[in-house]
Scaffold this motif. Structure first.
Motif, PDB file in Angstrom:
ATOM      1  N   GLY A 151     -28.472 -13.919  23.480  1.00  0.00           N
ATOM      2  CA  GLY A 151     -27.686 -12.932  24.313  1.00  0.00           C
ATOM      3  C   GLY A 151     -27.238 -11.595  23.554  1.00  0.00           C
ATOM      4  N   GLN A 152     -26.740 -10.791  23.858  1.00  0.00           N
ATOM      5  CA  GLN A 152     -26.446  -9.676  23.404  1.00  0.00           C
ATOM      6  C   GLN A 152     -25.538  -9.544  21.929  1.00  0.00           C
ATOM      7  N   VAL A 153     -24.353 -10.278  22.208  1.00  0.00           N
ATOM      8  CA  VAL A 153     -23.580 -10.513  21.115  1.00  0.00           C
ATOM      9  C   VAL A 153     -24.122 -11.336  20.192  1.00  0.00           C
ATOM     10  N   GLU A 154     -24.973 -12.616  20.647  1.00  0.00           N
ATOM     11  CA  GLU A 154     -25.353 -13.589  19.726  1.00  0.00           C
ATOM     12  C   GLU A 154     -26.539 -12.900  18.952  1.00  0.00           C
ATOM     13  N   GLY A 155     -27.544 -11.954  19.716  1.00  0.00           N
ATOM     14  CA  GLY A 155     -28.490 -11.334  19.068  1.00  0.00           C
ATOM     15  C   GLY A 155     -28.195 -10.486  17.840  1.00  0.00           C
ATOM     16  N   ILE A 156     -27.054  -9.538  18.230  1.00  0.00           N
ATOM     17  CA  ILE A 156     -26.430  -8.694  17.121  1.00  0.00           C
ATOM     18  C   ILE A 156     -25.868  -9.644  15.946  1.00  0.00           C
ATOM     19  N   ILE A 157     -25.276 -10.808  16.016  1.00  0.00           N
ATOM     20  CA  ILE A 157     -24.898 -11.391  14.936  1.00  0.00           C
ATOM     21  C   ILE A 157     -26.082 -12.118  14.182  1.00  0.00           C
ATOM     22  N   TRP A 158     -27.074 -12.519  14.960  1.00  0.00           N
ATOM     23  CA  TRP A 158     -28.384 -12.933  14.048  1.00  0.00           C
ATOM     24  C   TRP A 158     -28.816 -11.876  13.233  1.00  0.00           C
ATOM     25  N   TRP A 159     -29.003 -10.824  14.016  1.00  0.00           N
ATOM     26  CA  TRP A 159     -29.908  -9.309  13.348  1.00  0.00           C
ATOM     27  C   TRP A 159     -28.904  -9.132  12.236  1.00  0.00           C
ATOM     28  N   VAL A 160     -27.466  -8.945  12.077  1.00  0.00           N
ATOM     29  CA  VAL A 160     -26.946  -8.682  10.867  1.00  0.00           C
ATOM     30  C   VAL A 160     -27.071  -9.557   9.974  1.00  0.00           C
ATOM     31  N   CYS A 161     -26.923 -10.910  10.290  1.00  0.00           N
ATOM     32  CA  CYS A 161     -27.030 -11.804   9.254  1.00  0.00           C
ATOM     33  C   CYS A 161     -28.566 -11.737   8.557  1.00  0.00           C
ATOM     34  N   ILE A 162     -29.715 -11.646   9.213  1.00  0.00           N
ATOM     35  CA  ILE A 162     -30.782 -11.814   8.782  1.00  0.00           C
ATOM     36  C   ILE A 162     -31.161 -10.651   7.908  1.00  0.00           C
ATOM     37  N   ALA A 163     -30.839  -9.336   8.571  1.00  0.00           N
ATOM     38  CA  ALA A 163     -30.895  -8.268   7.781  1.00  0.00           C
ATOM     39  C   ALA A 163     -30.257  -8.054   6.368  1.00  0.00           C
ATOM     40  N   VAL A 164     -29.100  -8.581   6.378  1.00  0.00           N
ATOM     41  CA  VAL A 164     -28.569  -8.685   5.059  1.00  0.00           C
ATOM     42  C   VAL A 164     -28.956  -9.854   4.162  1.00  0.00           C
ATOM     43  N   THR A 165     -29.657 -11.010   4.551  1.00  0.00           N
ATOM     44  CA  THR A 165     -30.343 -11.938   4.068  1.00  0.00           C
ATOM     45  C   THR A 165     -31.490 -11.452   3.335  1.00  0.00           C
ATOM     46  N   ILE A 166     -32.248 -10.570   4.250  1.00  0.00           N
ATOM     47  CA  ILE A 166     -33.416  -9.952   3.722  1.00  0.00           C
ATOM     48  C   ILE A 166     -33.110  -9.091   2.504  1.00  0.00           C
ATOM     49  N   PHE A 167     -32.247  -8.370   2.514  1.00  0.00           N
ATOM     50  CA  PHE A 167     -31.897  -7.342   1.623  1.00  0.00           C
ATOM     51  C   PHE A 167     -31.417  -7.949   0.391  1.00  0.00           C
ATOM     52  N   ILE A 168     -30.885  -8.888   0.522  1.00  0.00           N
ATOM     53  CA  ILE A 168     -30.195  -9.430  -0.834  1.00  0.00           C
ATOM     54  C   ILE A 168     -31.490 -10.365  -1.312  1.00  0.00           C
ATOM     55  N   PHE A 169     -32.307 -11.123  -0.828  1.00  0.00           N
ATOM     56  CA  PHE A 169     -33.361 -11.802  -1.090  1.00  0.00           C
ATOM     57  C   PHE A 169     -34.301 -10.763  -2.019  1.00  0.00           C
ATOM     58  N   TRP A 170     -34.505  -9.793  -1.400  1.00  0.00           N
ATOM     59  CA  TRP A 170     -35.336  -8.737  -1.834  1.00  0.00           C
ATOM     60  C   TRP A 170     -34.821  -8.149  -3.114  1.00  0.00           C
ATOM     61  N   GLN A 171     -33.471  -7.912  -3.245  1.00  0.00           N
ATOM     62  CA  GLN A 171     -32.872  -7.505  -4.637  1.00  0.00           C
ATOM     63  C   GLN A 171     -33.000  -8.769  -5.540  1.00  0.00           C
ATOM     64  N   ILE A 172     -32.899  -9.811  -5.300  1.00  0.00           N
ATOM     65  CA  ILE A 172     -33.048 -11.129  -6.099  1.00  0.00           C
ATOM     66  C   ILE A 172     -34.602 -11.168  -6.557  1.00  0.00           C
ATOM     67  N   ALA A 173     -35.409 -11.114  -5.780  1.00  0.00           N
ATOM     68  CA  ALA A 173     -36.858 -10.953  -6.013  1.00  0.00           C
ATOM     69  C   ALA A 173     -37.180  -9.891  -7.152  1.00  0.00           C
ATOM     70  N   GLN A 174     -36.603  -8.523  -6.801  1.00  0.00           N
ATOM     71  CA  GLN A 174     -36.773  -7.488  -7.870  1.00  0.00           C
ATOM     72  C   GLN A 174     -36.276  -7.757  -9.156  1.00  0.00           C
ATOM     73  N   GLU A 175     -35.085  -8.391  -9.109  1.00  0.00           N
ATOM     74  CA  GLU A 175     -34.319  -8.797 -10.375  1.00  0.00           C
ATOM     75  C   GLU A 175     -34.990  -9.832 -11.156  1.00  0.00           C
ATOM     76  N   SER A 176     -35.759 -10.783 -10.402  1.00  0.00           N
ATOM     77  CA  SER A 176     -36.116 -11.908 -10.729  1.00  0.00           C
ATOM     78  C   SER A 176     -37.662 -11.540 -11.952  1.00  0.00           C
ATOM     79  N   PHE A 177     -38.144 -10.389 -11.891  1.00  0.00           N
ATOM     80  CA  PHE A 177     -38.945 -10.192 -12.872  1.00  0.00           C
ATOM     81  C   PHE A 177     -38.382 -10.047 -14.206  1.00  0.00           C
ATOM     82  N   ALA A 178     -37.224  -9.573 -14.268  1.00  0.00           N
ATOM     83  CA  ALA A 178     -36.556  -9.355 -15.778  1.00  0.00           C
ATOM     84  C   ALA A 178     -35.994 -10.567 -15.900  1.00  0.00           C
ATOM     85  N   ILE A 179     -35.243 -11.355 -14.998  1.00  0.00           N
ATOM     86  CA  ILE A 179     -34.451 -12.360 -15.281  1.00  0.00           C
ATOM     87  C   ILE A 179     -35.425 -13.669 -15.667  1.00  0.00           C
ATOM     88  N   LEU A 180     -36.481 -13.940 -15.058  1.00  0.00           N
ATOM     89  CA  LEU A 180     -37.214 -15.033 -15.319  1.00  0.00           C
ATOM     90  C   LEU A 180     -37.936 -14.845 -16.670  1.00  0.00           C
TER      91      LEU A 180
END
Length: 301
Positions: free
Chosen positions: A125-154
């Motif tokens: 539904g509209q509300v459920e879709g927005i919640i999923w959208w926000v959660c997935i977008a935030v997760t992608i952004f954070i994972f992307w940051q972690i992947a970027q930092e992993s090159f220096a941390i690993l």
């Protein structure tokens, strides 16, 4: 013939294409370290590392699926375009910090809407879709940051491609036992690419103090993995626990910076760090195998 096609176009050919560009990228990087003219002119050869991953994946995708339709009709069709977007970002990644940040935010927001269009249209539904959208977008952004930092941390040297080889391999196994052989083949392309890069790095005996991947390569890696994971979780039958464990595994890379672990010495601390990252992947595979019904009655998840 079908198995040969899958092995050649889905594994061997992408590995050849990707490793060839990777070797070229390493030669340019070595030349750049001796001659700083390229850096002073604002140019960078780091995008070739992104090209090695992106071109390798695109070659494998076309070998398995053929040319992707436009506009894409399925979430899987977007994987090829995500690899292309990752390459474009890798070319310009070093120019501006704010440009990188804005690009990450925009793409993290857009990707869920593109890949999960049918979920937004038919399942949520509209509300459920927005919640999923926000959660997935935030997760992608954070994972992307972690992947970027992993090159220096690993740990430097061959450890970085080895970690992503293991993460991709775990993804492929989980998808396969969950019944999604098609997506497992796409994850297998990444397995072949990282395996080839890992072997080349071992043979070349690269400088252990220099990260293998520049930060621009994080775009290809993050978009490819999250694209495959989203397709597997929302459109296939990947267990929730397995998907979550795959996602959090890379978040454990900073464990190598804990002082208690660093006191173990360089070699032991490296093994501990890799083992901690690998543990969630191994557990995720085990959960997927158990829930797949391979050893008995199938269970719901």
């Amino acid at each position: 013939m079908l198995i040969f096609k899958q092995l050649f176009f889905g594994l061997l050919l992408p590995a050849i294409a990707g490793s060839g560009i990777f070797i070229l990228a390493k030669s340019f990087a070595a030349k750049r370290s001796r001659d700083q003219t390229e850096e002073r002119n604002g140019l960078s050869s780091g995008w070739l590392f992104s090209a090695a991953l992106s071109v390798g994946y695109i070659v494998g995708y076309i070998g398995l699926e053929g040319l992707p339709p436009f506009p894409p009709r399925e979430g899987v069709h977007w994987l090829c375009y995500l690899a292309l977007i990752g390459l474009i970002l890798g070319v310009f990644w070093h120019f501006s910090l704010w440009g990188r940040l804005i690009s990450q935010i925009v793409i993290s927001i857009v990707v869920p809407r593109l890949l999960l269009g049918s979920m937004f249209k038919y399942s949520w539904g509209q509300v459920e879709g927005i919640i999923w959208w926000v959660c997935i977008a935030v997760t992608i952004f954070i994972f992307w940051q972690i992947a970027q930092e992993s090159f220096a941390i690993l740990p430097s040297g061959a450890w970085s491609p080895f970690v992503y080889f293991g993460l991709s391999g775990g993804t492929a196994l989980i998808l396969a036992v969950s019944g999604s052989l098609r997506l497992a083949q796409h994850a297998g392309i990444l397995v072949a690419l990282f395996a080839a890069i890992w072997i080349i790095t071992l043979v070349a005996q690269s400088d252990d103090k220099v990260p293998i991947f520049p930060i621009g390569a994080s775009a290809v890696i993050a978009l490819a993995l999250t694209g495959i994971w989203m397709n597997g979780y929302f459109y296939e039958e990947v267990p929730t626990a397995s998907a979550a464990l795959l996602l959090i595994s890379l978040f454990l890379t900073p464990v190598g910076r804990i002082r208690a672990i660093q006191r173990l010495g360089a070699r032991r601390s490296t093994f501990v760090q890799i083992a901690v990252i690998a543990l969630p992947v191994v557990i995720a595979i085990g959960i997927a195998v158990v829930l797949s019904g391979l050893f008995g009655e199938n269970r719901n998840y």
